[in-house]
Design a protein around this motif. Sequence first.
Motif, PDB file in Angstrom:
ATOM      1  N   VAL A  27       0.853  -1.192   0.000  1.00  0.00           N
ATOM      2  CA  VAL A  27       0.000   0.000   0.000  1.00  0.00           C
ATOM      3  C   VAL A  27       0.893   1.248   0.000  1.00  0.00           C
ATOM      4  N   PRO A  54      -4.787  -1.836  -3.817  1.00  0.00           N
ATOM      5  CA  PRO A  54      -3.958  -0.651  -3.581  1.00  0.00           C
ATOM      6  C   PRO A  54      -2.462  -0.936  -3.703  1.00  0.00           C
ATOM      7  N   ASN A  57      -0.132  -0.213  -9.032  1.00  0.00           N
ATOM      8  CA  ASN A  57      -0.321   1.034  -9.764  1.00  0.00           C
ATOM      9  C   ASN A  57      -0.399   0.667 -11.245  1.00  0.00           C
TER      10      ASN A  57
END
Length: 342
Positions: A27, A54, A57
């Motif tokens: 995260v 999370p 990306n």
Amino acid sequence: MSNPSVLGWPTFHHAKLTPRTAPLGTVAKPLPLIIDSDPGLDDALAIACAVVRPEINLLAVTSVGGNADVHHCTENALRLLHLYGADDVPVAEGAVGPLTGPLERATEVHGEGGLGNTKLPKAPRTVEPEGAVALMARLLEASPEPVAIAPVGPLTNIALLIRSYPHLSPKISHICLMGGSVGEGNSSASAEFNIYADPTAAEIVFNSGLPITMIGLDVTHHATLDRSILDRLKTLPGASAKTAAELLKFSFDRSAAWGQGEKMAIHDAVAVLHFAIPDLVGVARYHVVVDATQGPARGRTIGDANPYRLKRDKLEPNCDVGLTIDSQRFADIMVDIYSKLP
Ligand code: BDR
Ligand code: CA
């Protein structure tokens, strides 16, 4: 004999589970990731995982001809990202078909357009004009840190990337691909679809020296959902969950009509989740080569983890191979993913 899920294999050497080599997003430090995909029913769920988790990306989704014609796959990627509220993620179109050999499609499994009978609303975003391989190269070049890739379709674009931009290989942190099988195939008794659809590209990728995890049928056939998931998805308010239920129902009905049972393997989601969850997939180190000949084993991934043979033949393992997963935990994760989407 440390791996109970594969004891049924007709093999005398049972690979021991080993620590994973794939990087993990967190995260605090999400892993930059490109998905190369041929959406595709299970691809749709894989893209959802990357949007929601999370630890990831998502930099881009690139398309490749596979489950359906590439223009359908590209459009599906754009529309799925729109459905998931991720219009900021660029999409570029890749190879129509394999580097060598005939065009293979899986429209009998995924429907002519790739997403069963589902028609998604058009996305406001349009495809990047530069094409899949150039977009991947641009993102690798621009990234301050190495980027992971999750190829979940035929490996054509990835082979082209490796061959066209060799100087960018150090910018690829890891390739966690859905494809192959140490055991039985699905397109043929020997070969899994993504490898069967472009064995030459797969050979280039496995011989590249890049760090690889092979999420093959050995593990994905345990990453299953059954019809009970439909009731769980129905309790969720979002359009994404409704769409997932529709895609899965198409799969369950088709599988039942073929007399193949009511469980669906959500192959591609496993390759994405492996970058986000440390202990979901158990892996072992194997030396994998691809049969790119025209014979009956075309597209087979031949995996060897036998220490005696590897030493004798002076071979080093070249990838992690996924072997174990907890099906119930996998199903719970998928429900959680869809509970977080619009
Ligand atoms: C793979 O083939 C495709 O049909 C699926 O999307 C998955 O990537 C499973 O063999
Ligand atoms: Ca796929």
